[in-house]
Design a protein around this motif. Sequence first.
Motif, PDB file in Angstrom:
ATOM      1  N   ARG A   1       0.835  -1.206   0.000  1.00 21.48           N
ATOM      2  CA  ARG A   1       0.000   0.000   0.000  1.00 21.48           C
ATOM      3  C   ARG A   1       0.866   1.251   0.000  1.00 21.48           C
ATOM      4  NH1 ARG A   1      -4.557  -2.897   3.737  1.00 21.48           N
ATOM      5  NH2 ARG A   1      -5.620  -3.875   1.970  1.00 21.48           N
ATOM      6  N   GLY A   2       2.137   1.069   0.383  1.00 23.66           N
ATOM      7  CA  GLY A   2       3.070   2.198   0.327  1.00 23.66           C
ATOM      8  C   GLY A   2       3.612   2.410  -1.081  1.00 23.66           C
ATOM      9  N   GLY A   3       3.229   1.567  -2.002  1.00 28.97           N
ATOM     10  CA  GLY A   3       3.639   1.791  -3.393  1.00 28.97           C
ATOM     11  C   GLY A   3       4.426   0.656  -4.023  1.00 28.97           C
ATOM     12  N   LYS A   4       4.816  -0.331  -3.227  1.00 27.68           N
ATOM     13  CA  LYS A   4       5.588  -1.429  -3.801  1.00 27.68           C
ATOM     14  C   LYS A   4       4.624  -2.467  -4.392  1.00 27.68           C
ATOM     15  CE  LYS A   4       9.576  -4.327  -2.776  1.00 27.68           C
ATOM     16  NZ  LYS A   4      10.510  -4.807  -1.761  1.00 27.68           N
ATOM     17  N   THR A   5       4.024  -2.097  -5.511  1.00 24.25           N
ATOM     18  CA  THR A   5       2.959  -2.935  -6.074  1.00 24.25           C
ATOM     19  C   THR A   5       3.479  -4.257  -6.626  1.00 24.25           C
ATOM     20  OG1 THR A   5       3.209  -1.720  -8.133  1.00 24.25           O
ATOM     21  CG2 THR A   5       1.444  -1.010  -6.667  1.00 24.25           C
ATOM     22  N   LYS A   6       4.791  -4.325  -6.748  1.00 22.22           N
ATOM     23  CA  LYS A   6       5.339  -5.597  -7.252  1.00 22.22           C
ATOM     24  C   LYS A   6       5.033  -6.746  -6.295  1.00 22.22           C
ATOM     25  CE  LYS A   6       9.603  -6.148  -8.622  1.00 22.22           C
ATOM     26  NZ  LYS A   6      11.008  -5.786  -8.845  1.00 22.22           N
ATOM     27  N   LEU A   7       4.723  -6.403  -5.071  1.00 23.97           N
ATOM     28  CA  LEU A   7       4.450  -7.440  -4.075  1.00 23.97           C
ATOM     29  C   LEU A   7       3.190  -8.239  -4.388  1.00 23.97           C
ATOM     30  CD1 LEU A   7       5.497  -5.745  -0.740  1.00 23.97           C
ATOM     31  CD2 LEU A   7       6.589  -7.614  -1.947  1.00 23.97           C
ATOM     32  N   GLN A   8       2.458  -7.794  -5.364  1.00 23.23           N
ATOM     33  CA  GLN A   8       1.304  -8.595  -5.797  1.00 23.23           C
ATOM     34  C   GLN A   8       1.762 -10.012  -6.128  1.00 23.23           C
ATOM     35  OE1 GLN A   8      -0.696  -7.151  -9.314  1.00 23.23           O
ATOM     36  NE2 GLN A   8      -1.920  -9.003  -9.495  1.00 23.23           N
ATOM     37  N   GLY A   9       2.930 -10.080  -6.778  1.00 28.58           N
ATOM     38  CA  GLY A   9       3.484 -11.387  -7.125  1.00 28.58           C
ATOM     39  C   GLY A   9       3.774 -12.223  -5.887  1.00 28.58           C
ATOM     40  N   PHE A  10       4.215 -11.563  -4.842  1.00 24.94           N
ATOM     41  CA  PHE A  10       4.495 -12.275  -3.592  1.00 24.94           C
ATOM     42  C   PHE A  10       3.223 -12.906  -3.029  1.00 24.94           C
ATOM     43  CE2 PHE A  10       4.222 -11.788   1.074  1.00 24.94           C
ATOM     44  CZ  PHE A  10       5.116 -12.778   1.443  1.00 24.94           C
ATOM     45  N   PHE A  11       2.145 -12.101  -2.983  1.00 22.82           N
ATOM     46  CA  PHE A  11       0.878 -12.626  -2.458  1.00 22.82           C
ATOM     47  C   PHE A  11       0.315 -13.727  -3.350  1.00 22.82           C
ATOM     48  CE2 PHE A  11       1.024  -8.415  -0.430  1.00 22.82           C
ATOM     49  CZ  PHE A  11       0.875  -8.820   0.883  1.00 22.82           C
ATOM     50  N   ALA A  12       0.413 -13.515  -4.647  1.00 20.68           N
ATOM     51  CA  ALA A  12      -0.053 -14.551  -5.579  1.00 20.68           C
ATOM     52  C   ALA A  12       0.710 -15.838  -5.307  1.00 20.68           C
ATOM     53  CB  ALA A  12       0.154 -14.095  -7.016  1.00 20.68           C
ATOM     54  N   GLY A  13       2.009 -15.702  -5.079  1.00 24.57           N
ATOM     55  CA  GLY A  13       2.828 -16.882  -4.782  1.00 24.57           C
ATOM     56  C   GLY A  13       2.379 -17.573  -3.511  1.00 24.57           C
ATOM     57  N   GLN A  14       2.018 -16.775  -2.470  1.00 26.28           N
ATOM     58  CA  GLN A  14       1.552 -17.372  -1.214  1.00 26.28           C
ATOM     59  C   GLN A  14       0.290 -18.192  -1.431  1.00 26.28           C
ATOM     60  OE1 GLN A  14       3.416 -17.114   1.648  1.00 26.28           O
ATOM     61  NE2 GLN A  14       4.817 -16.177   0.173  1.00 26.28           N
ATOM     62  N   VAL A  15      -0.625 -17.623  -2.195  1.00 20.20           N
ATOM     63  CA  VAL A  15      -1.885 -18.324  -2.448  1.00 20.20           C
ATOM     64  C   VAL A  15      -1.643 -19.574  -3.288  1.00 20.20           C
ATOM     65  CG1 VAL A  15      -4.180 -18.154  -3.455  1.00 20.20           C
ATOM     66  CG2 VAL A  15      -3.199 -16.190  -2.248  1.00 20.20           C
ATOM     67  N   MET A  16      -0.757 -19.438  -4.267  1.00 19.91           N
ATOM     68  CA  MET A  16      -0.426 -20.592  -5.104  1.00 19.91           C
ATOM     69  C   MET A  16       0.143 -21.714  -4.245  1.00 19.91           C
ATOM     70  SD  MET A  16      -1.137 -20.672  -8.271  1.00 19.91           S
ATOM     71  CE  MET A  16      -1.707 -19.611  -9.596  1.00 19.91           C
ATOM     72  N   LYS A  17       0.994 -21.333  -3.320  1.00 17.93           N
ATOM     73  CA  LYS A  17       1.598 -22.337  -2.448  1.00 17.93           C
ATOM     74  C   LYS A  17       0.510 -23.032  -1.632  1.00 17.93           C
ATOM     75  CE  LYS A  17       5.720 -21.213  -0.468  1.00 17.93           C
ATOM     76  NZ  LYS A  17       6.541 -20.583   0.582  1.00 17.93           N
ATOM     77  N   ALA A  18      -0.393 -22.224  -1.076  1.00 17.64           N
ATOM     78  CA  ALA A  18      -1.465 -22.774  -0.244  1.00 17.64           C
ATOM     79  C   ALA A  18      -2.376 -23.684  -1.047  1.00 17.64           C
ATOM     80  CB  ALA A  18      -2.269 -21.633   0.375  1.00 17.64           C
ATOM     81  N   SER A  19      -2.595 -23.335  -2.307  1.00 20.87           N
ATOM     82  CA  SER A  19      -3.536 -24.135  -3.112  1.00 20.87           C
ATOM     83  C   SER A  19      -2.815 -25.213  -3.900  1.00 20.87           C
ATOM     84  CB  SER A  19      -4.284 -23.220  -4.073  1.00 20.87           C
ATOM     85  OG  SER A  19      -3.396 -22.727  -5.069  1.00 20.87           O
ATOM     86  N   LYS A  20      -1.538 -25.399  -3.639  1.00 16.04           N
ATOM     87  CA  LYS A  20      -0.714 -26.348  -4.397  1.00 16.04           C
ATOM     88  C   LYS A  20      -0.765 -26.071  -5.897  1.00 16.04           C
ATOM     89  CE  LYS A  20      -1.236 -29.941  -0.955  1.00 16.04           C
ATOM     90  NZ  LYS A  20      -2.247 -30.898  -0.502  1.00 16.04           N
ATOM     91  N   GLY A  21      -0.809 -24.801  -6.224  1.00 18.87           N
ATOM     92  CA  GLY A  21      -0.772 -24.411  -7.626  1.00 18.87           C
ATOM     93  C   GLY A  21      -2.082 -24.518  -8.355  1.00 18.87           C
ATOM     94  N   LYS A  22      -3.132 -24.907  -7.630  1.00 16.11           N
ATOM     95  CA  LYS A  22      -4.382 -25.191  -8.322  1.00 16.11           C
ATOM     96  C   LYS A  22      -5.308 -23.995  -8.470  1.00 16.11           C
ATOM     97  CE  LYS A  22      -5.496 -28.808  -5.836  1.00 16.11           C
ATOM     98  NZ  LYS A  22      -6.305 -29.978  -5.422  1.00 16.11           N
ATOM     99  N   ALA A  23      -5.002 -22.900  -7.784  1.00 17.32           N
ATOM    100  CA  ALA A  23      -5.891 -21.743  -7.903  1.00 17.32           C
ATOM    101  C   ALA A  23      -5.821 -21.171  -9.307  1.00 17.32           C
ATOM    102  CB  ALA A  23      -5.473 -20.679  -6.887  1.00 17.32           C
TER     103      ALA A  23
END
Length: 542
Positions: free
Chosen positions: A505-527
Amino acid sequence: MSYTIFRTFQLHPFLLYPTSILKLQNRFFHSTTIKATQSQQTQTQTKHSTSTQSKKLNNLPKDYEPIIGIETHVQLSTNTKAFCNCPYNYGSFPNTSICPVCMGLPGALPVLNSKVIEFAVKLGLALNCELAFDSKFDRKQYFYPDLPKGYQISQFDVPIASSGFLDVDIPLEYGGGHKRFGITRVHMEEDAGKLLHTENGNYSQVDLNRAGVPLLEIVSEPDMRNGIEAAEYAAELQRLVRYLGVSNGNMQEGSLRCDVNVSVRPIGQSKFGTKVEVKNLNSFASMSRAIDFEIARQVQLHSQGQADQIVQETRSWEEGSQRTITMRKKEGLADYRYFPEPDLPSVILYQEYVDGIKNSLPELPEGKRRRYEKMGLGMQDVLFLANDKNIAEFFDATLAKGADAKLVANWIMSDIAGFMKNEKLTINDIKLTPEELAELIASIKDGTISGKIGKEILFELLAEGGSVKEIIEKKDLVQITDPVEIEKMVDKAIADNPKQVEQYRGGKTKLQGFFAGQVMKASKGKANPGLLNKILLEKLNS
RNA sequence: UGGGAGGUCGUCUAACGGUAGGACGGCGGACUCUGGAUCCGCUGGUGGAGGUUCGAGUCCUCCCCUCCCAGCCA
């Protein structure tokens, strides 16, 4: 099939077949061939634009025009030699594949291998040539230790095929564009033996394994303007003989050998400059470099007023020093004393035979390229697929199962190519079938699995085989497209990483990839990635 | 030139296709301070162009560069 018999049988093939099916053409002599060549020359030169360029040539005076023609010898992959039944395998122990005929022993008579005719006709047709329905063999006399008979069986005034052309697509990185290069003639002949020189140079030995191996010599019109065009022409010829199955086209084994003729003339001059032949070209790259070197050398001599130092000679390309050196000056016009080979009958083709071959020709590289281009593929894709016959066939087979061309091309060019490179396999070795690739693409398209999971499945298919459906079921890989479920995982990822949320929220929007990666990990890549990112963005930006 | 290996801050070295980190150096500062000691902060990078992908340092193609070995055959 072609009809060839021994003269001693006292039978003329004309008597066996109605003359109506025999067609005589292309009976012109060598001298007229040259004239025809020159008149066509000026046309083709002006037709081709100068889109391809070599770096080496950029610094040269621009008021000279290089003219390049290529002679190519192709060893035919017949089981046995041209005039005897000795097999030929590259690399076998010297003089283990010889007989009285190919050793040139007195009294031994040649018998033509009909496959040679078949292959010559195939290549002639593929090069869009006119065929000589009544041709013959000639003797070319010269002495050299690797030629035991004292003459080479060849074709002189009536080559089996002539007046054709070869279409080439120049790769983008070399300037792109489509070129058509003229083919003067294709004729049949036999290879000579090989001399083996001892280390100290005191004496040499002869290996006759290669003597009598069938060869096709392909002579191009002088239509090329620089090394790149020449190398592309040669590469296309290699593709062609491989597609046709008439030769393995392997340059290092000497199955495909090119000699080039280079001359240079001031632009506007109609007379050709003095022609220099360059030999010793081991690869397309060295061919390209050798030609550009030779052009530069000749242009330099011209522009320094020393054009008279360009003499008709044979020069050799030296890999080490990257230049050409004089090998031998032309010893007049070598008088080979050509005359018709008395031990072999005429080669008479008839229409049904030719038609049979014509109908059995595979789709050729140029045909594939044009077809792929029409499908909307870019030239890089087109060349990748069409340059290798096996890849092209795999591609076509996958298309036949209903898959989209661009998607198939993408899979083949990136992940499948990567796997093959790593495992050092060809496309024929992988366990993946065109059917399963089509199935995989369909499963992604209909949403059963995501592209990411598709990649996982692909690697299992490549290495282990099996079917897409089996793997999906076995490993429970159906993708998650339920927004509620994905939302839950997104919420958790956000809640677990407050620091990153703050940064985002401070402007480092590249972190979207980080969150996407977290969710991917949680869903075993199936999301489902699309849905996931959409929900993620909404949450992060609210 | 051919064969083999490789190319991530100035240097060395990490990153299952999911935030390019660390160390050294450099710069700035601190430590009641003569410093080649210690600590803190800052600086700074995926060789280039395309392609694949929701996402590329990582996968594909081509080019460039470096290192090692070899080197001239009809």
